[in-house]
Design a protein around this motif. Structure first.
Motif, PDB file in Angstrom:
ATOM      1  N   ALA A 217       1.072  -1.245   0.081  1.00  0.00           N
ATOM      2  CA  ALA A 217      -0.101  -0.165   0.081  1.00  0.00           C
ATOM      3  C   ALA A 217       0.856   0.993   0.037  1.00  0.00           C
ATOM      4  N   GLU A 218       1.725   1.219   0.868  1.00  0.00           N
ATOM      5  CA  GLU A 218       2.667   2.420   0.945  1.00  0.00           C
ATOM      6  C   GLU A 218       3.572   2.727  -0.349  1.00  0.00           C
ATOM      7  N   ARG A 219       4.069   1.535  -0.966  1.00  0.00           N
ATOM      8  CA  ARG A 219       4.692   1.727  -2.236  1.00  0.00           C
ATOM      9  C   ARG A 219       3.768   2.176  -3.437  1.00  0.00           C
ATOM     10  N   ASP A 220       2.525   1.645  -3.402  1.00  0.00           N
ATOM     11  CA  ASP A 220       1.478   2.179  -4.470  1.00  0.00           C
ATOM     12  C   ASP A 220       1.034   3.817  -4.332  1.00  0.00           C
ATOM     13  N   LEU A 221       1.188   4.024  -2.772  1.00  0.00           N
ATOM     14  CA  LEU A 221       0.684   5.380  -2.700  1.00  0.00           C
ATOM     15  C   LEU A 221       1.890   6.340  -3.001  1.00  0.00           C
ATOM     16  N   ARG A 222       3.105   6.222  -2.733  1.00  0.00           N
ATOM     17  CA  ARG A 222       4.216   6.945  -3.155  1.00  0.00           C
ATOM     18  C   ARG A 222       4.062   7.047  -4.681  1.00  0.00           C
ATOM     19  N   GLY A 223       3.977   6.080  -5.530  1.00  0.00           N
ATOM     20  CA  GLY A 223       3.796   6.020  -6.835  1.00  0.00           C
ATOM     21  C   GLY A 223       2.731   6.922  -7.160  1.00  0.00           C
ATOM     22  N   GLN A 224       1.591   6.892  -6.568  1.00  0.00           N
ATOM     23  CA  GLN A 224       0.355   7.910  -6.910  1.00  0.00           C
ATOM     24  C   GLN A 224       0.718   9.446  -6.381  1.00  0.00           C
ATOM     25  N   VAL A 225       1.662   9.673  -5.284  1.00  0.00           N
ATOM     26  CA  VAL A 225       1.982  10.969  -5.199  1.00  0.00           C
ATOM     27  C   VAL A 225       2.713  11.497  -6.342  1.00  0.00           C
ATOM     28  N   ARG A 226       3.608  10.722  -7.233  1.00  0.00           N
ATOM     29  CA  ARG A 226       4.197  11.103  -8.236  1.00  0.00           C
ATOM     30  C   ARG A 226       3.190  11.437  -9.441  1.00  0.00           C
ATOM     31  N   ASN A 227       2.152  10.277  -9.650  1.00  0.00           N
ATOM     32  CA  ASN A 227       1.084  10.513 -10.452  1.00  0.00           C
ATOM     33  C   ASN A 227       0.267  11.892 -10.172  1.00  0.00           C
ATOM     34  N   ALA A 228       0.181  12.217  -8.921  1.00  0.00           N
ATOM     35  CA  ALA A 228      -0.591  13.471  -8.513  1.00  0.00           C
ATOM     36  C   ALA A 228      -0.118  14.761  -8.759  1.00  0.00           C
ATOM     37  N   ALA A 229       1.250  14.719  -8.486  1.00  0.00           N
ATOM     38  CA  ALA A 229       1.929  15.910  -8.972  1.00  0.00           C
ATOM     39  C   ALA A 229       1.970  16.137 -10.674  1.00  0.00           C
ATOM     40  N   ALA A 230       1.959  14.769 -11.215  1.00  0.00           N
ATOM     41  CA  ALA A 230       1.965  14.872 -12.834  1.00  0.00           C
ATOM     42  C   ALA A 230       0.731  15.527 -13.330  1.00  0.00           C
ATOM     43  N   ALA A 231      -0.430  14.944 -12.647  1.00  0.00           N
ATOM     44  CA  ALA A 231      -1.858  15.546 -12.925  1.00  0.00           C
ATOM     45  C   ALA A 231      -1.940  16.846 -12.654  1.00  0.00           C
ATOM     46  N   LEU A 232      -1.550  17.369 -11.586  1.00  0.00           N
ATOM     47  CA  LEU A 232      -1.556  18.719 -11.183  1.00  0.00           C
ATOM     48  C   LEU A 232      -0.934  19.533 -12.216  1.00  0.00           C
ATOM     49  N   SER A 233       0.412  19.202 -12.814  1.00  0.00           N
ATOM     50  CA  SER A 233       0.941  19.886 -13.770  1.00  0.00           C
ATOM     51  C   SER A 233       0.281  19.912 -15.013  1.00  0.00           C
ATOM     52  N   TYR A 234      -0.296  18.645 -15.267  1.00  0.00           N
ATOM     53  CA  TYR A 234      -1.051  18.458 -16.808  1.00  0.00           C
ATOM     54  C   TYR A 234      -2.103  19.436 -16.857  1.00  0.00           C
ATOM     55  N   MET A 235      -3.002  19.361 -15.674  1.00  0.00           N
ATOM     56  CA  MET A 235      -4.186  20.295 -15.612  1.00  0.00           C
ATOM     57  C   MET A 235      -3.757  21.747 -15.435  1.00  0.00           C
ATOM     58  N   GLY A 236      -2.720  21.982 -15.138  1.00  0.00           N
ATOM     59  CA  GLY A 236      -2.369  23.705 -14.917  1.00  0.00           C
ATOM     60  C   GLY A 236      -2.953  24.087 -13.749  1.00  0.00           C
TER      61      GLY A 236
END
Length: 265
Positions: free
Chosen positions: A148-167
């Motif tokens: 769960a922790e490993r997946d959550l860390r991966g999703q932190v990166r995804n979240a940052a990318a999503a924030l950037s992508y959506m401006g």
């Protein structure tokens, strides 16, 4: 932060195991609201639990704990964190599942055959509605905390990318401060002694990702998303929100497992 339901699941389990006092449970719920009351969802549940039913004066969480202990003196609790399209952990169709999905949280006491759902009913008042749940459904799939922790860390990166992508960061320059302020403004959950450090870490990480999700879900000031952009945002954030729920459930389940295994003193 986590949730009021996570707090109740952990502390009530510790209390049932003899490693916490009733007042400890009540104190732990205090950050979530100034007052908590309890009402049975229907007359049948009221008769089963000796709790007040619909149309009567609510009672206290102390009597909720007493009802749980009468039904299952050595039981434990598990948190449910459902969302539309994600009903993992729920017992199946019924009033408890429906209300828990609406609230986004709830607590099952499988051995007691009860489920409770919190909801704010007034400023500073949370009501815990008690449901009879004779069949709590299958035991939820086990998710290791490391996973769960490993997946959550991966999703932190995804979240940052999503924030950037959506401006989000571009349209709201102070978004990082906004996220930090949101985290500071959330209730500070209290946890029992003996809480597994990894479970605490995962809960904290889940709160941080949840704050990022809240920022990502906010529209830029003065503008509105097109329908296609709104769908794209929802699709990008859905797996991140799912990972947060999985991580929180895994952390609470591990905490309950550890706390109920502590020998009574």
């Amino acid at each position: 932060m986590s949730s009021a339901s996570a707090t109740l699941a952990v502390w009530a389990s510790a209390w049932l195991a003899g490693t916490a006092a009733p007042d400890d449970v009540l104190d732990a719920l205090a950050p979530w609201s100034e007052a908590h009351d309890v009402l049975a969802a229907d007359d049948g549940t009221a008769a089963l639990t000796d709790l007040p039913g619909p149309g009567t004066t609510p009672t206290s969480t102390t009597l909720l704990l007493a009802a749980v202990r009468r039904a299952a003196p050595r039981g434990s609790a598990r948190v449910v964190l459902p969302a539309p399209g994600d009903v993992r952990g729920l017992p199946g169709p019924g009033p408890f599942s429906r209300e828990a999905t609406t609230a986004g949280e709830g607590v099952l006491f499988p051995d007691a055959g009860l489920g409770v759902v919190p909801s704010p009913i007034a400023d500073g008042v949370v009501r815990w509605t008690v449901h009879a749940v004779p069949d709590s459904g299958p035991v939820p799939e086990y998710v290791a905390l490391n996973e769960a922790e490993r997946d959550l860390r991966g999703q932190v990166r995804n979240a940052a990318a999503a924030l950037s992508y959506m401006g989000v960061a571009r349209h709201r320059p102070g978004v990082r401060e906004e996220i930090a302020a949101a985290l500071r403004g959330r209730p500070r959950a209290l946890w029992p002694d003996g809480m597994p450090p990894q479970a605490l870490r995962v809960l904290q990480q889940a709160d941080e990702v949840d704050a990022i999700l809240s920022a990502a879900n906010g529209d830029a000031p003065g503008g509105a998303l097109s329908a296609s952009a709104a769908v794209a945002r929802s699709d990008a954030l859905r797996p991140i929100a799912s990972a947060v729920r999985v991580a929180r459930r895994a952390a609470v389940a591990e905490a309950v497992r550890v706390l109920v295994s502590v020998p009574r003193t």
